[in-house]
Design a protein around this motif. Structure first.
Motif, PDB file in Angstrom:
ATOM      1  N   ILE A  62     125.233 -26.428  26.333  1.00  0.00           N
ATOM      2  CA  ILE A  62     123.329 -26.643  27.900  1.00  0.00           C
ATOM      3  C   ILE A  62     124.076 -25.906  28.972  1.00  0.00           C
ATOM      4  O   ILE A  62     123.491 -25.179  29.685  1.00  0.00           O
ATOM      5  CB  ILE A  62     123.684 -28.184  28.479  1.00  0.00           C
ATOM      6  CG1 ILE A  62     122.392 -28.903  27.022  1.00  0.00           C
ATOM      7  CG2 ILE A  62     121.904 -27.909  28.956  1.00  0.00           C
ATOM      8  CD1 ILE A  62     122.739 -30.372  26.890  1.00  0.00           C
ATOM      9  N   HIS A  63     125.452 -25.704  29.701  1.00  0.00           N
ATOM     10  CA  HIS A  63     125.829 -25.722  31.162  1.00  0.00           C
ATOM     11  C   HIS A  63     125.641 -24.020  30.610  1.00  0.00           C
ATOM     12  O   HIS A  63     125.165 -23.083  30.943  1.00  0.00           O
ATOM     13  CB  HIS A  63     127.057 -26.183  31.667  1.00  0.00           C
ATOM     14  CG  HIS A  63     127.316 -25.923  32.800  1.00  0.00           C
ATOM     15  ND1 HIS A  63     127.254 -26.322  33.904  1.00  0.00           N
ATOM     16  CD2 HIS A  63     128.225 -24.796  32.673  1.00  0.00           C
ATOM     17  CE1 HIS A  63     128.016 -25.455  34.886  1.00  0.00           C
ATOM     18  NE2 HIS A  63     128.087 -24.412  34.302  1.00  0.00           N
ATOM     19  N   GLU A  64     126.857 -23.535  30.028  1.00  0.00           N
ATOM     20  CA  GLU A  64     127.371 -22.104  29.670  1.00  0.00           C
ATOM     21  C   GLU A  64     125.716 -21.252  29.523  1.00  0.00           C
ATOM     22  O   GLU A  64     125.509 -20.223  29.605  1.00  0.00           O
ATOM     23  CB  GLU A  64     128.064 -21.927  29.033  1.00  0.00           C
ATOM     24  CG  GLU A  64     129.385 -23.159  29.203  1.00  0.00           C
ATOM     25  CD  GLU A  64     129.812 -22.476  30.665  1.00  0.00           C
ATOM     26  OE1 GLU A  64     129.388 -21.948  31.154  1.00  0.00           O
ATOM     27  OE2 GLU A  64     130.322 -23.553  31.041  1.00  0.00           O
TER      28      GLU A  64
ATOM     29  N   GLY B 296     122.779 -22.141  29.730  1.00  0.00           N
ATOM     30  CA  GLY B 296     121.993 -22.405  31.206  1.00  0.00           C
ATOM     31  C   GLY B 296     122.191 -20.769  32.364  1.00  0.00           C
ATOM     32  O   GLY B 296     121.641 -20.823  32.594  1.00  0.00           O
ATOM     33  N   HIS B 297     123.834 -20.919  32.162  1.00  0.00           N
ATOM     34  CA  HIS B 297     124.353 -20.082  32.714  1.00  0.00           C
ATOM     35  C   HIS B 297     122.914 -18.232  32.979  1.00  0.00           C
ATOM     36  O   HIS B 297     122.837 -17.603  33.495  1.00  0.00           O
ATOM     37  CB  HIS B 297     125.280 -18.958  32.603  1.00  0.00           C
ATOM     38  CG  HIS B 297     126.668 -20.358  33.273  1.00  0.00           C
ATOM     39  ND1 HIS B 297     126.217 -20.548  35.101  1.00  0.00           N
ATOM     40  CD2 HIS B 297     127.601 -21.096  33.638  1.00  0.00           C
ATOM     41  CE1 HIS B 297     127.158 -20.797  35.860  1.00  0.00           C
ATOM     42  NE2 HIS B 297     127.199 -21.344  34.895  1.00  0.00           N
ATOM     43  N   ASN B 298     122.804 -18.089  31.308  1.00  0.00           N
ATOM     44  CA  ASN B 298     121.930 -17.430  31.855  1.00  0.00           C
ATOM     45  C   ASN B 298     120.551 -16.891  32.429  1.00  0.00           C
ATOM     46  O   ASN B 298     120.631 -15.554  32.468  1.00  0.00           O
ATOM     47  CB  ASN B 298     121.065 -17.558  29.657  1.00  0.00           C
ATOM     48  CG  ASN B 298     122.475 -16.321  29.001  1.00  0.00           C
ATOM     49  OD1 ASN B 298     121.870 -15.838  28.616  1.00  0.00           O
ATOM     50  ND2 ASN B 298     122.297 -17.241  27.567  1.00  0.00           N
TER      51      ASN B 298
ATOM     52  N   ASP C  91     124.773 -20.567  41.432  1.00  0.00           N
ATOM     53  CA  ASP C  91     124.572 -20.561  39.985  1.00  0.00           C
ATOM     54  C   ASP C  91     125.129 -21.682  39.927  1.00  0.00           C
ATOM     55  O   ASP C  91     124.649 -22.669  38.619  1.00  0.00           O
ATOM     56  CB  ASP C  91     125.260 -18.546  39.114  1.00  0.00           C
ATOM     57  CG  ASP C  91     126.899 -19.501  39.603  1.00  0.00           C
ATOM     58  OD1 ASP C  91     127.312 -18.754  40.784  1.00  0.00           O
ATOM     59  OD2 ASP C  91     127.084 -19.221  38.571  1.00  0.00           O
ATOM     60  N   GLU C  92     126.197 -22.275  40.174  1.00  0.00           N
ATOM     61  CA  GLU C  92     126.717 -23.648  39.375  1.00  0.00           C
ATOM     62  C   GLU C  92     126.293 -24.370  39.644  1.00  0.00           C
ATOM     63  O   GLU C  92     125.552 -25.257  38.895  1.00  0.00           O
ATOM     64  CB  GLU C  92     128.990 -23.428  39.619  1.00  0.00           C
ATOM     65  CG  GLU C  92     129.140 -22.727  39.298  1.00  0.00           C
ATOM     66  CD  GLU C  92     129.192 -22.161  37.487  1.00  0.00           C
ATOM     67  OE1 GLU C  92     128.702 -23.131  37.009  1.00  0.00           O
ATOM     68  OE2 GLU C  92     130.229 -21.299  37.096  1.00  0.00           O
ATOM     69  N   GLY C  93     124.990 -24.704  40.992  1.00  0.00           N
ATOM     70  CA  GLY C  93     125.029 -25.895  41.054  1.00  0.00           C
ATOM     71  C   GLY C  93     123.342 -26.072  41.094  1.00  0.00           C
ATOM     72  O   GLY C  93     123.096 -27.492  40.695  1.00  0.00           O
TER      73      GLY C  93
HETATM   74 ZN   LIG Z   1     129.222 -23.090  34.751  1.00  0.00          ZN
END
Ligand SMILES: [Zn+2]
Length: 770
Positions: free
Chosen positions: A414-416, A418-420, A437-439
């Motif tokens: 989901i996280h990676e 989601g980085h899209n 981006d990470e937050g």
């Molecule tokens: Zn990340």
């Protein structure tokens, strides 16, 4: 109870009170709005950004583990500025033998030191992973002069590049791919000992244009390893040559399926488009067969990708491949997964479903996912690129797995994926600000996790989970507004804290309706653009009419924590002014006073007092009670009654319970006061007092609660939604915290701690059956 924290000093100037005011607007911290970025947080009417298109041919040499490439870059100068040089990122120089990344790494030799760590103290002496630049030429084949400064390359333009002009140049290069498991890295290769096959994950692999913008000029901070990248959008045409039995997973859309895929594979891919569960395109059996035969020829996979900020791919003959079409507002996106047999059965069951789920939930909260594919590759890590990301998720050999692996895998996918959205589309500067981006991504990840299944074990997002970090030693933490390379406790600072802060904004401070609208507005305003922190802060306010400067200041610019205590509660009883009633009360209070010790002892010895023995000594004052009501009291009461209208009388008649509560801000962060009044009859009321109650005094405030029934207990933040770091002082009266201990006799075996075994719960369950 904790001591008051010194606030991180971010103020300038002389006036301490003014500068330390927690509600002071952020005007001094945020840049002055202009025609490129407005005060509302939206792109300005003269906003511009550069563009870089790439045509690349690359090939993997499986024997040498070498990647060779030739690229043509077309750079569009959309800025109003004349450029005399261009800056290009050579990320692989982070792996050059003389890399600063190795030099600035702090080391210590412990009593037990790993040989690999000691050998790699100055990098890897036998491995040079730097970019080897062979040729840099203009469109006419003429050499262009360039200078390499570590991970940055300056290309000196033959002619100044005017606004509106474009410039094409080509670079030939190669580099030695790193052994990812030995040396680490976001990309690299992993060779499997059992079958001798390799998975390549090729990332940050070609010389990429640095960002030139209105805010920084060139973003060419050196790549040291933590701060990821700042990249311009562009169109890509990429040909990838790999061993002929490899399957390539890549950013973009495959242009030549007829040259590459079998008829069976193409048929399965077509089926997958409308399937409601993943369709396997390359099966485990087929992959296992290729692992043994290892073909020696090559094939070239041709991809195109439009409007992306980067391009990455994976390649292996070990890849199993499945896919499923996802409907995003009427458009079909292919959710796909590529993984070795070592990741089954877990990856096959969950990966593509997790990709699809991410696209659906994120699209709801931000913008519709705009690309044709979204890919999850199993590579025992977690790293993101446009349309493609690399994740972990390998079960035990017997096919069982721990909950940590299962939920860790779903979460990382989901996280990676989601980085899209952050930062691939909402293209923030990762090298400067990790949290942007990470937050934001970790916050959306939390929303998606909670929509996956009930009680999903989310690591980050709930306020409670950030408490330990927030109460940590102040020297070991940094404000969120810290450059990516200088962040202490990277994960908590740039992922956990901002994700939690946003969730608090959504659930507690703004409410879901206002928050969701503003957050989506930010995503829509800055999709396919380059936002800065101020653009986010301003948009969230602009679209919601909530003054959040105090919140950004406290949560993003300082290391203060939330600790609001109930310092004191006074029960205030109404004085009826009715002489009869009040006389009784006054006397009752006096008679209930504890007796002094001398009187008690005198009673015990039956002290015969003179006045008792000689009653003639008594006069008026021996029977006078100063607490008796007198005629003046009655007169005053009559007057008072006359002055009251019927509303006043009704209000007085309804017996009210009045509590004056003193709150203390011990942690430093101002926050709303959420207080639950728990009544003696078992019912309760929750009241929400906005953070602005601290406006005039951010240390101590007092608030009166008028209740219809008596209160048994007051509780601050009863649902633990503010990340209060000391909850013992949230109760009045204070509550005893219970902890448990076990008794055992010396010599006997010690009590078993919960879940101490080596087996995962699935393996234990099998044993339990036996
Ligand atoms: Zn990340």
């Amino acid at each position: 109870m904790l001591a008051t924290f010194a606030s991180t000093n971010l103020a300038f100037g002389q006036n301490e009170f003014y500068n330390n005011n927690k509600f002071k607007q952020l005007d001094e911290e945020l840049p002055t709005p202009n025609v490129y970025r407005t005060g509302s947080g939206a792109p300005g009417h003269e906003y511009w950004q550069q563009k870089a298109d790439y045509v690349i041919e690359a090939s993997i040499d499986e024997k040498l583990h070498r990647l060779t490439g030739a690229e043509t870059v077309t750079y569009f100068n959309n800025s109003p500025d004349v450029l005399t040089y261009l800056w290009i990122q050579l990320d692989q120089n982070m792996r050059a033998t003389d890399s600063d990344t190795y030099k600035i790494r702090q080391n210590k030799v412990g009593k037990k030191t790993n040989i690999n760590q000691l050998a790699a103290v100055d990098g890897f002496p036998d491995y040079d992973g730097g970019h080897k630049i062979q040729k840099v030429q203009d469109a006419n084949g003429k050499d262009i002069s360039y200078t390499i400064n570590k991970t940055m390359m300056r290309l000196d333009l033959p002619q100044p590049l005017q606004p509106g002009e474009q410039f094409s140049f080509s670079i030939d290069w190669y580099y030695n791919i790193n052994d990812r498991l030995l040396m680490g890295g976001r990309g690299g290769y992993e060779t499997f000992a059992e079958d001798g096959n390799t998975i390549y994950t090729i990332t940050q692999w070609f010389p990429r244009m640095a960002v030139y913008d209105d805010f920084n000029g060139w973003q060419h901070k050196q790549f040291l390893g933590n701060g990821e990248f700042a990249l311009a959008f562009g169109d890509y045409d990429v040909k990838i040559t790999v061993p002929s039995d490899h399957i390539v997973a890549s950013t973009g859309e495959l242009q030549n399926p007829d040259d590459i895929l079998s008829d069976e594979e193409k048929k399965r891919f077509e089926e997958a488009k409308t399937a409601d569960k993943p369709v396997v395109i390359v099966t485990q059996k087929e992959a296992e067969k290729k692992e043994k035969t290892k073909e020696s020829g090559t094939k070239t996979w041709h991809y195109k990708a439009t409007n992306v900020r980067d391009f990455a791919f994976g390649s292996s003959r070990k890849f199993i491949w499945d896919a499923m079409g996802v409907d995003i507002n009427g458009k079909t996106v292919m959710a796909m997964s590529y993984y070795p047999k070592e990741a089954n059965p877990l990856y096959g069951q969950y990966s593509t479903e997790a990709v699809a789920h991410t696209l659906e939930v994120y699209s709801k909260h931000t913008i519709d996912y705009p690309y044709p594919v979204a890919i999850s590759v199993e590579a025992s890590n977690g790293m993101e690129y446009p349309m493609i990301c690399f994740n972990y998720g390998r079960p035990e050999k017997d096919g069982t797995y721990s909950p940590r692996i299962k939920y860790g895998m779903i979460s990382v996918i989901i996280h990676e994926v989601g980085h899209n959205f952050f930062p691939m589309i909402i293209n923030s500067d990762e090298r400067q600000w990790t949290w942007m981006d990470e937050g934001l991504n970790t916050f959306c990840q939390y929303l998606a996790e909670q929509e996956w299944e009930e009680n999903y074990p989310s690591r980050r997002g709930p306020a409670e989970n950030i408490v330990n970090y927030m109460k940590g030693e102040k020297n070991n933490i940094s404000p969120i507004m810290t450059n990516s390379e200088s962040i202490k406790q990277f994960g908590n600072n740039a992922y956990g804290k901002p994700a939690t802060a946003l969730n608090i904004l959504r659930e507690t401070i703004m409410g879901r309706e206002l928050f969701d609208y503003a957050f989506k507005e930010y995503a829509q305003r800055w999709a396919f653009k380059h936002p800065k922190p101020a653009d986010f802060y301003r948009t969230m306010e602009d679209a919601s009419a909530v003054d959040l400067d105090w919140f950004w200041r406290g949560w993003f610019f300082t290391t203060e924590a939330v600790d609001i205590a109930i310092e004191d509660v006074e029960y205030k009883e109404l004085d009826t002014q009715d002489p009869k009633v009040e006389e009784k009360k006054r006397k009752g209070e006096r008679d209930n006073q504890p007796k002094d010790i001398t009187s008690i002892h005198n009673e015990e010895v039956n002290l015969g007092r003179r006045v008792d023995r000689k009653p003639e000594l008594k006069d008026f004052y021996n029977s006078y009670d100063e607490l008796d009501a007198d005629y003046e009291d009655y007169e005053a009461y009559k007057k008072y009654q006359k002055g009251l209208n019927s509303n006043d009388k009704a209000w007085i008649a309804a017996k009210k319970y009045v509590y004056q509560v003193k709150f203390k801000n011990i942690g430093g962060l101002v926050m709303p006061i959420i207080i639950e009044l728990q009544y003696e009859d078992g019912t309760s009321d929750k009241k929400y007092i906005p953070a602005e109650i601290w406006k005039m005094d951010d240390e101590v405030v007092s608030k009166v609660f008028v209740c219809d029934k008596p209160v048994a207990q007051l509780v601050v933040d009863p649902n633990r939604e503010t990340a209060d770091i000391d909850t013992e002082n949230n109760y009045f009266p204070r509550q005893t915290q219970i902890s448990r201990f076990q008794l055992y006799k010396s010599g006997a075996s010690q009590p078993r701690t919960y879940d101490s075994g080596q087996l995962n719960p699935m393996q234990k369950a099998k044993k339990n059956k036996k």
